[in-house]
Enzyme design. Structure first.
Site, mmCIF file in Angstrom:
data_model
loop_
_atom_site.group_PDB
_atom_site.id
_atom_site.type_symbol
_atom_site.label_atom_id
_atom_site.label_comp_id
_atom_site.label_asym_id
_atom_site.label_seq_id
_atom_site.Cartn_x
_atom_site.Cartn_y
_atom_site.Cartn_z
ATOM 1 N N GLU D 59 86.758 95.770 50.902
ATOM 2 C CA GLU D 59 86.727 96.063 52.609
ATOM 3 C C GLU D 59 88.140 96.317 53.032
ATOM 4 O O GLU D 59 88.565 97.218 53.822
ATOM 5 C CB GLU D 59 85.788 95.339 53.287
ATOM 6 C CG GLU D 59 84.286 95.463 53.442
ATOM 7 C CD GLU D 59 83.679 95.117 52.009
ATOM 8 O OE1 GLU D 59 84.577 94.350 51.077
ATOM 9 O OE2 GLU D 59 82.726 95.497 51.564
ATOM 10 N N HIS D 128 74.363 89.153 58.594
ATOM 11 C CA HIS D 128 73.801 90.742 58.381
ATOM 12 C C HIS D 128 73.260 91.113 59.680
ATOM 13 O O HIS D 128 72.351 91.944 59.821
ATOM 14 C CB HIS D 128 72.907 90.648 57.174
ATOM 15 C CG HIS D 128 73.482 90.723 55.904
ATOM 16 N ND1 HIS D 128 73.836 89.486 55.324
ATOM 17 C CD2 HIS D 128 73.836 91.422 54.884
ATOM 18 C CE1 HIS D 128 74.540 89.720 54.163
ATOM 19 N NE2 HIS D 128 74.434 91.140 53.869
HETATM 20 C C1 LIG Z 1 82.197 91.934 51.586
HETATM 21 C C2 LIG Z 1 80.807 92.455 51.187
HETATM 22 N N1 LIG Z 1 80.731 93.555 51.177
HETATM 23 C C3 LIG Z 1 79.685 94.295 50.735
HETATM 24 C C4 LIG Z 1 78.458 93.488 50.430
HETATM 25 C C5 LIG Z 1 77.154 94.350 50.074
HETATM 26 N N2 LIG Z 1 76.823 93.665 48.954
HETATM 27 C C6 LIG Z 1 75.969 92.781 48.722
HETATM 28 S S1 LIG Z 1 75.717 92.281 47.201
HETATM 29 C C7 LIG Z 1 76.659 93.466 46.468
HETATM 30 C C8 LIG Z 1 76.895 93.771 45.179
HETATM 31 C C9 LIG Z 1 77.797 92.628 44.647
HETATM 32 O O1 LIG Z 1 77.742 92.779 43.029
HETATM 33 P P1 LIG Z 1 78.027 91.728 42.045
HETATM 34 O O2 LIG Z 1 79.359 90.764 42.932
HETATM 35 O O3 LIG Z 1 78.252 92.099 41.059
HETATM 36 O O4 LIG Z 1 76.911 90.618 42.264
HETATM 37 P P2 LIG Z 1 75.557 91.008 41.492
HETATM 38 O O5 LIG Z 1 74.656 91.740 43.044
HETATM 39 O O6 LIG Z 1 75.431 92.004 40.626
HETATM 40 O O7 LIG Z 1 74.783 89.834 41.130
HETATM 41 C C10 LIG Z 1 77.287 94.210 47.687
HETATM 42 C C11 LIG Z 1 78.248 95.427 47.416
HETATM 43 C C12 LIG Z 1 78.662 92.165 50.897
HETATM 44 N N3 LIG Z 1 77.540 91.485 50.850
HETATM 45 N N4 LIG Z 1 79.799 91.534 51.236
#
Ligand SMILES: Cc1ncc(C[n+]2csc(CCOP(=O)(O)OP(=O)(O)O)c2C)c(N)n1
Ligand SMILES: Cc1ncc(C[n+]2csc(CCOP(=O)(O)OP(=O)(O)O)c2C)c(N)n1
Ligand SMILES: [Mg+2]
Ligand SMILES: [Mg+2]
Lengths: 329, 317, 329, 317
Positions: D59, D128
């Site tokens: 971000e 959220h």
């Molecule tokens: C700072 C932030 N940006 C975006 C999001 C939206 N978001 C939630 S989970 C996710 C993907 C996360 O990927 P990863 O860290 O690989 O975890 P996974 O979901 O694969 O377990 C995103 C982009 C968020 N929660 N927080």
């Protein structure tokens, strides 16, 4: 020891000599003016680090943007900004590069591609990668250089911005000026692992270590790296090891380090080194003294200009804020 | 009673709390050398580097680590240097510190103090001069404090450290050198109590931080209406009883602060007073401009004693 | 192929089998309940990743905290939380671990050292290092495990937090669950350089790659690493390569990947692999089926409990906010 | 005229602006698959990955890169997914985007649009569901927008993209599915213009975003006073003429918003009205609590039509 330059030409080294003197003189004047109140706020001097600014910027075209940090006078001068407008900015005058709104910490000169110093450590890194992305969208083939310190590699935007440049293959030259300190703290004491270069490598960006006080070598290496950028080879990382000869700000007596340490480092003054090299290469001392004097003269002229230049009217504070919903005086 | 500076008062407060409670500690950049303004004095020599912890330039993690450390029962004091840099740690302060206790259903509290020095000092331009205290008042979970005197910086910082909630603690950079009497053995302040610094009949002036001194100056101006000057001291919770009591007496309320007027905390107090009491209200704050470097332009963002007196006169009608 | 476990003992593997089944059953129930509205909000399933939670947490004591991310059910169960209280949390009941205030994305159980899932990617990393610092200040010899995904390595707090753990030599086990995706994006496409492990190494933290679907190997490696933490050897990094068999949330049909890819990955289901290993080691299928059934039964009990548990009164929304200046209903 | 959703209206607006100006582009996570709510539709297929740019979860750099790209003359549209995650990019938005033009003395403008979807949706809990629009009104340099209908999301997003200032653009997550008529050939809106959606005599209700619909519902309630409902649409600059004109007519002003009442933008408007007009004012906003997951507790943070009607009655009475 200064390496024998794989010389492009002697004139180029003399130009470095002139520019480095110009930076030095500018900052000595800024330091004096800050002490007696003609320049306000925090003034961060790059004395001892001039070789990095000169060596890198001499490989950039006017339309290649640079992004700087709080210690930005040297980058700005090396990129070609007018000392008069710069000193006027430090003195808060309307003729300053930012009309007196920014001062030392926000010096910028978009005309010459200098997109701004920044008061927030590492904040320039995302700005630099975004600038590169915009240039690509606009079909320009310019490259971007982004200067930051060894303290900045511990902030999140370092990782985010370098990763960004890598995945979009942006033509950004990241220049880490490793001067050993982040304010009063020795950066090594708060930096885990093998340091900035390996961090860049772990993000997929080739890192190149260089003696940051050797302008000839920096120039040469930066030239190679900028050529790679222009050839679409993706981002590059230059890790320049240098030393901050002055305090963190002009007001900092830097008591957290021994006088002997600083003295020893003065022996490695990049300007003195360049002078010795030029003499060794057969340039007459008189010619060099004349160059140094000329540089000093330009800065004295800038100080005189700035001191007699008017302040912007107070109401100018209401300008340049925004178009929609602009404030009223 | 000793006469010490606002800065020294904070050093004293932290020292006393660290002596009293071994789980109080501080973290931030350059603290070992006293911190950027010297407000940590020689505390590292006294308490060691584990309790006066020098950190990298990692604002997100300075604040975030404090959240984790607070949830585990310690009391971290977080130094942000300039409130402007706290903008690099807002997720940690707002999404984590302020909400953790609630989100987790009360399983843990987050007793941290985030020190965010605010305000214009001298020619420090747009990224080193901000006052954003109103932001934190909008965030459930946070306590918001802004002392104006050495005695208060001593008494309120100690209270903040003992508080079980996350406290955003605003020192004013232009007050560091201000001297005043401090009673080292005084009890910590009670958070949420305002103080009437000067009684008056015509207009209640509510203010905090450095603007308190400007308001006192205004009250002393020849020809000024009779101003009752209230130092709010704590912005959340704010002392409604004291403010309303005074406003009801004078019938007129002026809120004055250094922060930008639009969206400033003056709006909250003025709106509440208008809504609940129906008294006449007015607000003073900076114009909606960033803070410039050059002095003549910089001064456009300052609230002056003359402006306070003029606003009070307008209220009088 | 599943490596022959350098076996601690068979009972341990059977415990993993039980716990992994418990996680699987919990999430299958949560998925169903989310689809029919009994569970609200976004529900992130760790189906296919259970081996990491089980293998790591089996090496932790109750007083060793863990910090999780948005995909936290598995970690929470593996750390020893009660399925009843967990399911009640997902259903928003007063008996939930967070009294219904957090839901799936903020599940936490401090009693068993589970310091919380988190709705902000990478936000748990600074919290984990701070928890470790606090434990040291308090003289506890506990260690901390911090779980996050492969998407989190592109956020600033990853660099800041790992650097922090290194310079203070904190006993933190960083566990990167690399499931190939960050929401709908293949993480590789937005991650520069050689990946999470080398990034950790560049910050001075030893990184260890492991097959994230091989619980025996994870258990063994985590055991070694936790021992190093307890011996004051500083932070460690575990890079577990696994796969997210379900969509990003229970509501995500994951059309951005081929069914064939997912099917192939189901062949590598860590639970099926563990079952095959146990059979190979001579455990009777009947015994394993009984364990699986028991796990399923515990979860069905949890669902029944949660469904009949009362909601907290609406006014509970005013509790747990703060002591000073607390809101009034 | 087509009947499309609030979400589709935004896709259409972005598509039209991208067709019109090759320097308009968007960046954020998962945009290639339409974005987290689908609001980017198939735009990547249409415009390619350089203009609909899929980013890592970064971000700070999403916002910071947009600042650099905007200074270099492009018009980035920044997707933050949830306004909550913008808290990871506050330095970039406040210290950089909002101030760059000023600090550098007008050498560059920063024409970016930061999309920060706000509001309660469904059981999304404390990280959220936030509405922090009032924060950005306090920051010089920023324009703040919050559309309530499909037509406005079309007309205001186009205006925001053409605006030379950084615009914080708040879509409401609970409105994505709302259908309404949208004229694809309409001119972009003018930023800073409110709209009277329903005339009334007794009380002026100023509101924005989803609460507009709640206010209309309140106005239609049996026994409700006669409410004049104003959709503010733009919070900075806000349309003082329309609001004051109405409030002067009715003599009573109610501001209602979903954000927390304390420190909310309602305070600004109510204080201004009290100060400048002397009309009776009242504010409605969420209590100062984080938003809970479980519905009965979550609902405590909702402003209802009944609450608006009751507040209006109090003003009358
Ligand atoms: C700072 C932030 N940006 C975006 C999001 C939206 N978001 C939630 S989970 C996710 C993907 C996360 O990927 P990863 O860290 O690989 O975890 P996974 O979901 O694969 O377990 C995103 C982009 C968020 N929660 N927080
Ligand atoms: C985010 C942030 N944190 C802290 C500071 C205060 N600060 C200004 S310069 C500086 C040291 C920076 O060190 P480095 O990056 O090595 O640059 P140098 O000063 O050595 O040139 C610090 C801590 C800041 N400006 N921004
Ligand atoms: Mg440095
Ligand atoms: Mg992942």
């Amino acid at each position: 020891m200064t390496q024998r330059p794989n010389l492009r030409d002697l004139e180029r080294l003399k130009r470095h000599f002139h520019i480095m003197h110009r930076i030095r003189a500018f900052e000595e004047e800024a330091e004096r003016a800050n002490r007696d109140g003609r320049v306000g706020g925090a003034v961060h001097l790059s004395i001892g680090q001039e070789a990095v600014a000169a060596g890198v910027c001499s490989n950039l075209r006017r339309e290649d943007p640079i992004v700087s940090n709080h210690r930005g006078h040297g980058h700005t001068i090396a990129k070609g900004a007018e000392p008069r407008a710069m000193m006027a900015e430090l003195m808060g005058r309307a003729a300053g590069t930012c009309g007196g709104k920014g001062g030392s910490m926000h010096i910028a000169d978009f005309k010459v591609g200098m997109l701004g110093a920044n008061g927030v450590v590492a904040a320039g890194i995302p700005i630099a990668v975004g600038a590169a992305q915009a240039l690509r969208l606009r079909g320009a083939d310019a490259v971007v250089a982004c200067f930051f310190g060894d303290g900045a590699v511990n902030r999140g935007p370092f990782l985010e911005g370098l990763n960004w440049a890598r995945i979009y293959d942006l033509p950004v030259l990241f220049v880490c000026e490793d001067n050993g300190f982040a304010s009063t703290t020795r950066t090594k004491s708060v930096t885990g692992g093998p340091g900035p270069g390996p961090r860049a490598e772990s993000l997929g960006i080739p890192a190149h270590e260089v003696d940051g006080n050797d302008v000839a070598r920096i120039d040469e290496l930066a030239g190679e790296l900028v050529a790679r950028l222009r050839n679409g080879k993706g981002p590059q990382f230059l890790w320049a090891k240098t030393y901050r000869l002055k305090g963190h700000t002009a007001a900092d007596p830097a008591r957290y380090r021994e006088a002997a340490e600083v003295e020893a480092r003065w022996q490695d003054d990049p300007i003195a080194r360049l002078r010795a090299l030029l003499i060794e290469l057969g340039v007459a001392a008189g010619e060099l003294d004349a160059l140094a004097r000329a540089a000093r003269g330009e800065i004295e002229d800038a100080v005189a200009f700035a001191q007699s230049a008017p302040f912007a009217p107070a109401e100018a504070a209401f300008g340049d804020v925004q178009d929609v919903g602009a404030p009223q005086p | 009673m000793n006469t010490i500076s606002y800065l020294e008062a904070s050093t004293l407060a932290l020292r006393q709390e660290m002596e009293r409670d071994p789980l109080v500690w501080a973290l931030g950049e350059d603290l070992g050398r006293g911190g950027v303004f010297g407000q940590y004095g020689d505390l590292q020599r006294r308490f060691g580097p584990a309790r006066i912890c020098d950190t990298p330039i990692s604002e997100s993690t300075i604040m975030g680590a404090a959240v984790g450390a607070a949830m585990m029962g310690t009391r971290p004091v977080v130094e942000m240097r300039f409130s402007d840099f706290a903008l690099c740690a807002v997720d940690e302060l707002v999404n984590q510190a302020a909400k953790a206790r609630f989100m987790f259903g009360g399983q843990a509290k987050v007793p941290l103090v985030a020190r965010l020095p605010i305000g214009m000092w001298r020619s420090s331009a747009a990224q080193h001069s901000q006052s954003l205290e109103s932001w934190w008042t909008h965030i459930p979970g946070l306590v918001v404090v802004a002392p104006s005197t050495p005695a208060d910086n001593h008494a309120l910082l100690r209270a903040a450290i003992r508080c079980d909630d996350p406290v955003v603690y605003h020192e004013h950079k232009d007050l560091w050198g201000l001297k005043g009497e401090v009673d080292e053995r005084a009890e910590p302040a009670r958070l949420g109590e305002a103080r009437i610094l000067r009684p008056g009949n015509d207009v209640t002036v509510v203010t905090w931080s450095k603007t308190v001194h400007v308001a006192l100056e205004a009250a002393a101006l020849a020809g000024s209406p009779s101003l009752e000057v209230i130092d709010l001291r704590t912005l959340w919770p704010w002392d409604r009883a004291t403010v309303f009591g005074s406003a009801q007496r004078t019938g007129r309320l002026l809120v004055a602060h250094e922060a930008v007027r639009v969206g400033g905390f003056g709006g909250e107090i003025a709106a509440e007073a208008a809504e609940q009491l129906g008294v006449k209200v007015r607000r003073l704050g900076a114009p909606r401009i960033p803070i410039a470097y050059a002095k003549p332009m910089e001064d456009q963002a300052r609230i002056t004693a003359a402006a306070i007196a003029a606003a009070a006169r307008l209220l009088l009608g």
